[in-house]
Design a protein around this motif. Structure first.
Motif, PDB file in Angstrom:
ATOM      1  N   GLY A 131       0.668  -1.114   0.277  1.00  0.00           N
ATOM      2  CA  GLY A 131      -0.005   0.300  -0.244  1.00  0.00           C
ATOM      3  C   GLY A 131       0.454   1.405  -0.303  1.00  0.00           C
ATOM      4  N   LYS A 132       2.108   0.910  -0.337  1.00  0.00           N
ATOM      5  CA  LYS A 132       2.726   2.129   0.018  1.00  0.00           C
ATOM      6  C   LYS A 132       2.848   3.589  -1.192  1.00  0.00           C
ATOM      7  CE  LYS A 132       6.485   0.190  -2.647  1.00  0.00           C
ATOM      8  NZ  LYS A 132       5.782   0.661  -4.135  1.00  0.00           N
ATOM      9  N   SER A 133       2.217   3.059  -2.231  1.00  0.00           N
ATOM     10  CA  SER A 133       1.859   4.296  -3.885  1.00  0.00           C
ATOM     11  C   SER A 133       1.017   4.591  -3.207  1.00  0.00           C
ATOM     12  CB  SER A 133       1.855   3.360  -4.652  1.00  0.00           C
ATOM     13  OG  SER A 133       2.522   2.599  -4.933  1.00  0.00           O
ATOM     14  N   THR A 134      -0.485   3.909  -2.562  1.00  0.00           N
ATOM     15  CA  THR A 134      -1.060   4.579  -1.876  1.00  0.00           C
ATOM     16  C   THR A 134      -0.846   5.466  -1.140  1.00  0.00           C
ATOM     17  OG1 THR A 134      -2.782   2.984  -2.783  1.00  0.00           O
ATOM     18  CG2 THR A 134      -3.558   4.034  -1.230  1.00  0.00           C
ATOM     19  N   GLN A 135      -0.439   5.721  -0.399  1.00  0.00           N
ATOM     20  CA  GLN A 135      -0.254   6.150   1.174  1.00  0.00           C
ATOM     21  C   GLN A 135       1.449   7.508   0.720  1.00  0.00           C
ATOM     22  OE1 GLN A 135      -1.154   6.254   3.957  1.00  0.00           O
ATOM     23  NE2 GLN A 135      -2.560   4.152   3.097  1.00  0.00           N
ATOM     24  N   ALA A 136       1.690   7.315  -0.488  1.00  0.00           N
ATOM     25  CA  ALA A 136       2.673   8.287  -0.903  1.00  0.00           C
ATOM     26  C   ALA A 136       1.661   9.722  -1.390  1.00  0.00           C
ATOM     27  CB  ALA A 136       3.683   7.942  -1.596  1.00  0.00           C
ATOM     28  N   ARG A 137       0.321   8.844  -1.845  1.00  0.00           N
ATOM     29  CA  ARG A 137      -0.613   9.746  -2.567  1.00  0.00           C
ATOM     30  C   ARG A 137      -1.105  10.569  -2.269  1.00  0.00           C
ATOM     31  NH1 ARG A 137      -4.998   8.863  -3.739  1.00  0.00           N
ATOM     32  NH2 ARG A 137      -4.935   6.086  -4.045  1.00  0.00           N
ATOM     33  N   LEU A 138      -1.648   9.542  -0.842  1.00  0.00           N
ATOM     34  CA  LEU A 138      -2.522  10.288  -0.367  1.00  0.00           C
ATOM     35  C   LEU A 138      -1.229  11.310   0.920  1.00  0.00           C
ATOM     36  CD1 LEU A 138      -4.158   7.388   1.415  1.00  0.00           C
ATOM     37  CD2 LEU A 138      -5.191   9.532  -0.217  1.00  0.00           C
ATOM     38  N   LEU A 139      -0.084  11.335   1.357  1.00  0.00           N
ATOM     39  CA  LEU A 139       0.715  11.914   1.604  1.00  0.00           C
ATOM     40  C   LEU A 139       0.190  13.095   0.570  1.00  0.00           C
ATOM     41  CD1 LEU A 139       2.712  12.867   4.364  1.00  0.00           C
ATOM     42  CD2 LEU A 139       4.269  11.880   2.696  1.00  0.00           C
ATOM     43  N   ASP A 171      -1.305  14.343  -1.616  1.00  0.00           N
ATOM     44  CA  ASP A 171      -2.304  15.351  -1.091  1.00  0.00           C
ATOM     45  C   ASP A 171      -2.469  16.359   0.321  1.00  0.00           C
ATOM     46  OD1 ASP A 171      -3.180  14.343  -3.683  1.00  0.00           O
ATOM     47  OD2 ASP A 171      -3.935  12.536  -2.657  1.00  0.00           O
ATOM     48  N   ALA A 172      -2.212  15.560   1.143  1.00  0.00           N
ATOM     49  CA  ALA A 172      -2.230  16.185   2.476  1.00  0.00           C
ATOM     50  C   ALA A 172      -1.530  17.746   2.099  1.00  0.00           C
ATOM     51  CB  ALA A 172      -2.009  15.182   3.612  1.00  0.00           C
ATOM     52  N   LEU A 173      -0.172  17.070   2.475  1.00  0.00           N
ATOM     53  CA  LEU A 173       0.818  17.804   2.178  1.00  0.00           C
ATOM     54  C   LEU A 173       0.154  19.493   1.528  1.00  0.00           C
ATOM     55  CD1 LEU A 173       4.075  16.614   2.784  1.00  0.00           C
ATOM     56  CD2 LEU A 173       3.489  17.109   3.761  1.00  0.00           C
ATOM     57  N   ARG A 174       0.036  18.719   0.407  1.00  0.00           N
ATOM     58  CA  ARG A 174      -0.476  20.308  -0.454  1.00  0.00           C
ATOM     59  C   ARG A 174      -1.665  20.667   0.288  1.00  0.00           C
ATOM     60  NH1 ARG A 174      -0.084  15.976  -4.899  1.00  0.00           N
ATOM     61  NH2 ARG A 174       1.763  16.387  -6.342  1.00  0.00           N
ATOM     62  N   ALA A 175      -2.461  20.426   0.937  1.00  0.00           N
ATOM     63  CA  ALA A 175      -3.889  21.135   1.314  1.00  0.00           C
ATOM     64  C   ALA A 175      -3.271  22.091   2.580  1.00  0.00           C
ATOM     65  CB  ALA A 175      -4.576  19.841   2.109  1.00  0.00           C
ATOM     66  N   LYS A 176      -2.093  21.598   2.861  1.00  0.00           N
ATOM     67  CA  LYS A 176      -1.027  22.030   4.074  1.00  0.00           C
ATOM     68  C   LYS A 176      -0.633  23.183   4.013  1.00  0.00           C
ATOM     69  CE  LYS A 176      -2.033  18.463   7.653  1.00  0.00           C
ATOM     70  NZ  LYS A 176      -2.964  19.638   8.698  1.00  0.00           N
ATOM     71  N   GLY A 177      -0.648  23.625   2.388  1.00  0.00           N
ATOM     72  CA  GLY A 177      -0.084  24.433   2.077  1.00  0.00           C
ATOM     73  C   GLY A 177       1.486  24.085   1.064  1.00  0.00           C
ATOM     74  N   HIS A 178       2.250  23.245   1.435  1.00  0.00           N
ATOM     75  CA  HIS A 178       3.405  22.879   0.703  1.00  0.00           C
ATOM     76  C   HIS A 178       3.656  22.013  -0.316  1.00  0.00           C
ATOM     77  CE1 HIS A 178       5.390  21.725   5.301  1.00  0.00           C
ATOM     78  NE2 HIS A 178       3.917  20.966   5.388  1.00  0.00           N
ATOM     79  N   ASP A 179       4.630  22.769  -0.937  1.00  0.00           N
ATOM     80  CA  ASP A 179       4.515  22.582  -2.599  1.00  0.00           C
ATOM     81  C   ASP A 179       5.111  20.506  -2.558  1.00  0.00           C
ATOM     82  OD1 ASP A 179       5.474  22.264  -5.048  1.00  0.00           O
ATOM     83  OD2 ASP A 179       6.471  24.221  -5.101  1.00  0.00           O
ATOM     84  N   ALA A 180       4.586  20.154  -2.299  1.00  0.00           N
ATOM     85  CA  ALA A 180       4.716  18.752  -3.046  1.00  0.00           C
ATOM     86  C   ALA A 180       4.538  17.994  -4.070  1.00  0.00           C
ATOM     87  CB  ALA A 180       3.966  17.764  -1.741  1.00  0.00           C
ATOM     88  N   VAL A 181       6.046  17.470  -4.411  1.00  0.00           N
ATOM     89  CA  VAL A 181       6.137  16.530  -5.733  1.00  0.00           C
ATOM     90  C   VAL A 181       6.295  15.069  -5.530  1.00  0.00           C
ATOM     91  CG1 VAL A 181       7.773  16.322  -7.955  1.00  0.00           C
ATOM     92  CG2 VAL A 181       7.383  18.936  -6.497  1.00  0.00           C
ATOM     93  N   LEU A 182       5.101  14.359  -5.813  1.00  0.00           N
ATOM     94  CA  LEU A 182       4.994  13.270  -5.533  1.00  0.00           C
ATOM     95  C   LEU A 182       5.676  12.588  -7.665  1.00  0.00           C
ATOM     96  CD1 LEU A 182       3.454  10.187  -4.882  1.00  0.00           C
ATOM     97  CD2 LEU A 182       1.477  11.286  -6.106  1.00  0.00           C
ATOM     98  N   THR A 183       6.704  11.314  -6.643  1.00  0.00           N
ATOM     99  CA  THR A 183       6.641  10.576  -7.754  1.00  0.00           C
ATOM    100  C   THR A 183       7.485   8.935  -7.026  1.00  0.00           C
ATOM    101  OG1 THR A 183       9.181  10.837  -9.261  1.00  0.00           O
ATOM    102  CG2 THR A 183       9.111  11.287  -7.175  1.00  0.00           C
ATOM    103  N   ARG A 184       8.313   8.259  -8.387  1.00  0.00           N
ATOM    104  CA  ARG A 184       7.935   6.818  -8.452  1.00  0.00           C
ATOM    105  C   ARG A 184       9.565   6.336  -8.657  1.00  0.00           C
ATOM    106  NH1 ARG A 184       4.125   4.046 -12.384  1.00  0.00           N
ATOM    107  NH2 ARG A 184       5.410   4.579 -14.378  1.00  0.00           N
ATOM    108  N   GLU A 185       9.811   4.820  -8.153  1.00  0.00           N
ATOM    109  CA  GLU A 185      10.749   4.500  -9.095  1.00  0.00           C
ATOM    110  C   GLU A 185      10.546   3.074  -8.731  1.00  0.00           C
ATOM    111  OE1 GLU A 185      14.666   5.018  -7.230  1.00  0.00           O
ATOM    112  OE2 GLU A 185      14.535   7.200  -7.870  1.00  0.00           O
ATOM    113  N   PRO A 186      11.454   2.406 -10.106  1.00  0.00           N
ATOM    114  CA  PRO A 186      12.046   3.141 -11.006  1.00  0.00           C
ATOM    115  C   PRO A 186      10.838   3.946 -11.745  1.00  0.00           C
ATOM    116  CG  PRO A 186      10.987   0.770 -11.995  1.00  0.00           C
ATOM    117  CD  PRO A 186      10.954   1.188 -10.126  1.00  0.00           C
TER     118      PRO A 186
END
Length: 206
Positions: A15-23, A25-40
């Protein structure tokens, strides 16, 4: 400005991919400039390599060849997305990073950990500021992963023994790199996991 680099690790289906996306989204909602990415992946060149390493027969590549391919993808990702984003003061949330290579190629498919670390030091030279390990029962994780019915199942096809070995390896890695790791129980509803992840990350960012 210096940003913060947060990674998610765990066995397949944790579930880490889901949790990364949720995090993110939550950071952006709190005003952080968040970039979501993945590897590879995470950059055009790295995405091309992703198709090479995640599709096809389980024995398509040796662990040594995988190590070189993953490192090449990570270097491109680092140059084109991660480093520029951190330099701009952004929070980079990444689904997998070098710890996955330490497990998949360095431990689970051979005794290559020394080579993994040497190549990482030579070509990557960066560790995350914070790593969230979503811990889960290997059988549950594998069932989830296989239930996706996708094309990127090359590692899942190695079976339950590999997943169990990787879970133990990730937990050992969390002790080895204890200052940056946080282990979170993934055998709970996603919203409960997400709430704990958000609390841990916001504390780290404060």
């Amino acid at each position: 400005m210096t940003g913060r680099f947060i990674t998610f690790e765990g066995i397949d289906g944790s579930g880490k991919s889901t949790q990364a996306r949720l995090l993110a989204d939550a950071l952006r909602a709190k005003g952080h400039d968040a970039v979501l990415t993945r590897e590879p992946g995470g950059s055009p060149g790295a995405d091309e390599i992703r198709r090479l390493v995640l599709e096809g027969d389980p024995d398509r590549w040796s662990a040594e060849t995988e190590l070189l391919l993953f490192t090449a993808a990570r270097r491109d990702h680092l140059e084109r997305l991660i480093e520029p984003s951190l330099a701009a003061g952004k929070v980079v949330v990444c689904d997998r990073f070098a710890d996955s290579t330490r497990m998949y190629q360095g431990l689970s498919r051979g005794d290559l950990r020394a080579k993994v670390d040497a190549l990482h030091d030579l070509m990557i030279g960066r560790e995350p500021d914070l790593t969230i390990l979503i811990d889960m029962d290997p059988a549950t994780g594998l069932a989830r992963a296989k239930g996706r019915n996708g094309t990127e199942e090359r590692f899942e096809d190695f079976g339950l023994d590999l997943q169990a070995k990787m879970r133990a390896g990730f937990l050992a890695l969390a002790k080895e790199f204890a200052p940056r790791f946080r282990v979170i129980d993934g055998d709970r509803p996603p919203e409960a996991v997400a709430a704990e992840v958000e609390a841990v990350v916001l504390k780290a960012l404060a």
